[in-house]
Design an enzyme around this catalytic site. Sequence first.
Site, mmCIF file in Angstrom:
data_model
loop_
_atom_site.group_PDB
_atom_site.id
_atom_site.type_symbol
_atom_site.label_atom_id
_atom_site.label_comp_id
_atom_site.label_asym_id
_atom_site.label_seq_id
_atom_site.Cartn_x
_atom_site.Cartn_y
_atom_site.Cartn_z
ATOM 1 C CB SER A 238 -0.893 -0.024 1.235
ATOM 2 O OG SER A 238 -1.687 1.118 1.232
ATOM 3 N N GLY A 239 0.604 2.125 -0.924
ATOM 4 C CA GLY A 239 1.360 3.365 -1.008
ATOM 5 C C GLY A 239 2.608 3.260 -1.864
ATOM 6 C CB THR B 173 -3.569 3.945 -7.702
ATOM 7 O OG1 THR B 173 -4.011 2.865 -6.888
ATOM 8 C CG2 THR B 173 -4.764 4.588 -8.355
ATOM 9 C CG ASN C 5 -1.695 5.575 -0.536
ATOM 10 O OD1 ASN C 5 -1.646 6.797 -0.693
ATOM 11 N ND2 ASN C 5 -1.867 4.724 -1.527
ATOM 12 C CB SER D 138 -5.096 3.638 0.728
ATOM 13 O OG SER D 138 -4.921 2.253 0.623
ATOM 14 C CB SER D 139 -6.900 1.342 -4.230
ATOM 15 O OG SER D 139 -6.072 2.195 -4.966
ATOM 16 N N GLY E 203 -2.212 -3.665 -2.209
ATOM 17 C CA GLY E 203 -0.948 -4.319 -1.871
ATOM 18 C C GLY E 203 -1.027 -5.006 -0.526
ATOM 19 C CD GLU F 286 -4.215 -3.189 3.569
ATOM 20 O OE1 GLU F 286 -3.843 -2.177 2.949
ATOM 21 O OE2 GLU F 286 -5.373 -3.357 3.941
HETATM 22 N N1 LIG Z 1 5.248 8.235 -9.918
HETATM 23 C C1 LIG Z 1 4.897 9.001 -8.910
HETATM 24 N N2 LIG Z 1 5.247 10.290 -8.882
HETATM 25 C C2 LIG Z 1 4.889 11.072 -7.867
HETATM 26 N N3 LIG Z 1 4.202 10.653 -6.807
HETATM 27 C C3 LIG Z 1 3.839 9.377 -6.741
HETATM 28 C C4 LIG Z 1 4.163 8.472 -7.803
HETATM 29 N N4 LIG Z 1 3.658 7.277 -7.496
HETATM 30 C C5 LIG Z 1 3.061 7.415 -6.288
HETATM 31 N N5 LIG Z 1 3.163 8.672 -5.844
HETATM 32 C C6 LIG Z 1 2.640 9.191 -4.586
HETATM 33 O O1 LIG Z 1 2.351 8.115 -3.748
HETATM 34 C C7 LIG Z 1 1.005 8.112 -3.332
HETATM 35 C C8 LIG Z 1 0.484 6.706 -3.241
HETATM 36 O O2 LIG Z 1 0.459 6.106 -4.490
HETATM 37 P P1 LIG Z 1 -0.690 5.119 -4.928
HETATM 38 O O3 LIG Z 1 -1.986 5.637 -4.487
HETATM 39 O O4 LIG Z 1 -0.476 4.867 -6.332
HETATM 40 O O5 LIG Z 1 -0.338 3.845 -4.090
HETATM 41 P P2 LIG Z 1 -0.951 2.409 -4.219
HETATM 42 O O6 LIG Z 1 0.175 1.504 -4.486
HETATM 43 O O7 LIG Z 1 -2.059 2.436 -5.171
HETATM 44 O O8 LIG Z 1 -1.473 2.132 -2.770
HETATM 45 P P3 LIG Z 1 -2.763 1.346 -2.276
HETATM 46 O O9 LIG Z 1 -2.444 -0.076 -2.346
HETATM 47 O O10 LIG Z 1 -2.950 1.832 -0.918
HETATM 48 O O11 LIG Z 1 -3.846 1.764 -3.176
HETATM 49 C C9 LIG Z 1 0.285 8.919 -4.375
HETATM 50 O O12 LIG Z 1 -0.839 9.530 -3.834
HETATM 51 C C10 LIG Z 1 1.335 9.922 -4.770
HETATM 52 O O13 LIG Z 1 1.320 11.004 -3.890
HETATM 53 MG MG LIG Z 2 -3.999 2.267 -5.097
#
Ligand SMILES: Nc1ncnc2c1ncn2[C@@H]1O[C@H](COP(=O)(O)OP(=O)(O)OP(=O)(O)O)[C@@H](O)[C@H]1O
Ligand SMILES: [Mg+2]
Length: 1025
Positions: A110-111, A115, A162, A165-166, A404, A406
């Site tokens: 997560s994070g 996404t 996050n 977070s999704s 992811g 967690e």
């Molecule tokens: N390539 C990137 N460039 C800039 N910031 C990023 C990038 N990827 C992720 N982030 C930052 O990290 C945060 C978390 O990313 P994201 O929501 O994609 O995580 P996730 O893997 O989908 O987590 P979860 O499993 O909780 O959904 C985003 O809100 C953003 O602020």
């Molecule tokens: Mg996500």
Amino acid sequence: VVPAGGMEDSEGPEYGKPDFVLLDQMTMEDFMRNLQLRFKKGRIYTYIGEVLVSVNPYQELPLYGPEAIAKYQGRELYERPPHLYAVANAAYKAMKRRSRDTCIVISGESGAGKTEASKHIMQYIAAVTNPSQRAEVERVKDVLLKSTCVLEAFGNARTNRNHNSSRFGKYMDINFDFKGDPIGGHIHSYLLEKSRVLKQHVGERNFHAFYQLLRGSDDKELHEMHLERNPALYNFTRQGAGLSMGVHSALDSDERSHQAVTEAMRVIGFSSEEVGSVYRILAAILHLGNIEFVETEEGGMQKGGLVVAQEALVDHVAELTATPRDLVLRTLLARTVASGGREVIEKGHTAAEASYARDACAKAVYQRLFEWVVDKINSIMEARDRDPRRDGKDTVIGVLDIYGFEVFPVNSFEQFCINYCNEKLQQLFIQLILKQEQEEYEREGITWQSVEYFNNATIVDLVERPHRGILAVLDEACSAAGTITDRIFLQSLDAYHRHHPHYTSRQLCPTDKTMEFGRDFRIKHYAGDVTYSVEGFIDKNRDFLFQDFKRLLYNSSMDPTLRAMWPEGQQDITEVTKRPLTAGTLFKNSMVALVENLASKEPFYVRCIKPNEDKVAGRLDEDHCRHQVAYLGLLENVRVRRAGFASRQPYSRFLLRYKMTCEYTWPNHLLGSDKAAVSALLEQHGLQGDVAFGHSKLFIRSPRTLVTLEQSRARLIPIIVLLLQKAWRGTLARWHCRRLRAVYTIMRGFRRYKVRAHLAELQRRFQAARQPPLYGRDLVWPPPPTVLQPFQDTCQALFCRWRARQLVKNIPPSDMAQIKAKVAAMGALQGLRQDWGCRRAWNRDYLSSATDNPTASSLFAQQLKKLREKDGFGTVLFSSHVRKVNRFHKRRDRALLLTDRHLYKLEPSRQYRVMRAVPLDRVTGLSVTSGRDQLVVLHARGQDDLVVCLHRSQPPLDNRIGELVGVLSAHCQGEGRALEVRVSDCIPLSQRGARRLVSVEPRPEQPEPDFCCVRGTFTLLWPSH
Ligand SMILES: Nc1ncnc2c1ncn2[C@@H]1O[C@H](COP(=O)(O)OP(=O)(O)OP(=O)(O)O)[C@@H](O)[C@H]1O
Ligand SMILES: [Mg+2]
């Protein structure tokens, strides 16, 4: 040939290795050093072969946007620095080139940035497709991109790991047509963490949608929904009320997001009624959350003893869901139970039961709402009107962005499911990347050094195994009669898995104080140990909601959207239904289906790594990352990759694709086997060093080799296309020619038919032409076909001659002279003189006629006899009395005699003595007028013109000019010389060199025609009655 500006240029050694496979030493230390080095230099992406490792930068990097997309479009993976775009491009190309379904699996905790990665991939695909701007494709792309925003509002929440977070798993299929343009899509969502609606950990929030509704709606809208702007006023949102939406709170405020989501829903195609329903349902959930129950003193626990503390809230819920208020209240306070047969009794809740039912209802309503939103988007995005026979096969790129792995301080059923999902995906990864690869090398007889890796199949088995697996035990507990508690469930788990190496609990390991007796169990996941609390497992698995609520919502009178979310509310209370599948089993089934689906596609992997727990930019915690690198199996991945080959293809497929690049294999090879042909092909390119020959497949070590082959293929394709075009054009031309020939044959046949038909028609019509006396005079010639026009013209002429012949044939010889004369007269006068007397019988020798010349015909006969003896003429052509005028203006009566030898002027009063005789061959012409008068001027060589007017005829003024002209012309024709006949109303004369004119003047009172002379011009005064 790597183009200028390729990866080599922009990826110097100071940035570390762009591909972990290129590391000199394959140890964790080297791996981490390279990761750290690249991260510090802003290089967040690194390859392991075709797998992309991505580290969340937690800051905006200038890596994205149209320019960057253009840099990656159409390139090979290794040509540019590692990037998500390159992976998206590779998946897209694999799909387009080989018509293979592909998928991009994004994993990480997560994070870690899953996404965000999926969004960049979608943006890339949207940017490089549909160059022709087809409207339907643009629409699909728009919905694809806009749907993310809506789904994030309803399915994402701020957690401690996050800020966005999704809280659901998402797998999106994008359908492409044969041109590679997106024509539809489908979203599968997996297990929404709906318990979040009720309760959140400290520092976390409920789903964004609630805060967006409260903060983003205007006052009027809030008032209509009976809401206050402050989230702290609602039980469900109180916990997160003080927290903003994201890290960049200025940018992503709830207010702004609310506008964006509403706009996105509109663009996607939600009707305004539907958007209204969605917001009303959210409001109803908030109100529902505030409802409390009080057991009244007198009632105790009996029926009627329970009341709602704030009745107004019930009103609001009823209003917002368009359901009857009383029914809402009844449903909250009691449930109906079918007590055998058709009898139904109502059973009152205790306060605890009512609260439980209320919460279950709130969760369920939210979940249905979320699912409805997903379905709605799907129905809009669905590829419509596709017929594979017409449009070609669709291909699909799937993008999986699923929660992811967690670990929380307290982990419940949801974490259990999420972590199980990650185990499944890790299994798939192992299957596809590690195990399958090694097995294939063995099968193909390729020399290969085995790589050890941890296979998590045993953990997956622990969870999903039938009868004994944790999910099965849980289901058993849920379906058992009597009150089974979570504790009893834990005990049976302990009993079943006492010896499982990845399972433990306090019961089994009493010394471990990190677990609590009778509450916790622990699974050693591939990614780490997680302690789960069994509290709520049974309840969440059963996922129970009283039927009364379903019926209530289904019967919402005014809100079709809400109704559509509750189809099973239709059922009658007394209907006995099968026990619905438990949440755990549903989830397991969906995971099995997902993994099967992914396994059928060509996978591309993005492995996301979270650099630190604090969401700070530019910091990479070694320990934290090492853990992830380890459990993601990245080192093993690199090892397998290093030992392995970038690509493998069956020989036949390889040949099919590249045979044009070698003379031995194009168009078909004559070698003993495909393998030999492939070998010849590779030798010609000098690539044999970079490949290994398996039993049935060719293994290519480096992508560069593949690219070399692709490039030479690309060079040849236009030539082959030309060849095909040539053949096809030839075929088309032959078809055209054949058609033309057929057309000409038909035309010929048709013409022949037309000619035949015409001739037959002529024959039919002219059958009667032989009939006298008309000889087909009135027959109409049918219009001929064009080809027969000249023929018909000739025929018509022939026919006329024939007809003339028929007519002439019947004329008696005695009439022939007259006929000839008349024809000659017609030739000379027709159309020029009013009347040339053709209807009369032409008697010629009028002076011999007793009727015409009663007094002197015998005299004339004597004279004629004398002349015949003297001049020896044969026939008399013409004779008549005339009035003449001479150059001295003297007018006299005379007679005119025309024999076949001479023209005589006779004196009638002296027995027709000859006054002048002109040999006939001297006579050159005649001049007459166009009127009815009898003036004639005779022209003879060497003689004065003779001006006379025929007269004293019987009947008087008989028209004999035509006759004179006719007999003289016929005679001259017979002698073969020309006679000039002039028709003029003002005849020029020549007499002894003097020129004069003679004309005619009609005089009604004139008794006899006579001449007069006025100023040297002769005028014939003609009695014109
Ligand atoms: N390539 C990137 N460039 C800039 N910031 C990023 C990038 N990827 C992720 N982030 C930052 O990290 C945060 C978390 O990313 P994201 O929501 O994609 O995580 P996730 O893997 O989908 O987590 P979860 O499993 O909780 O959904 C985003 O809100 C953003 O602020
Ligand atoms: Mg996500």
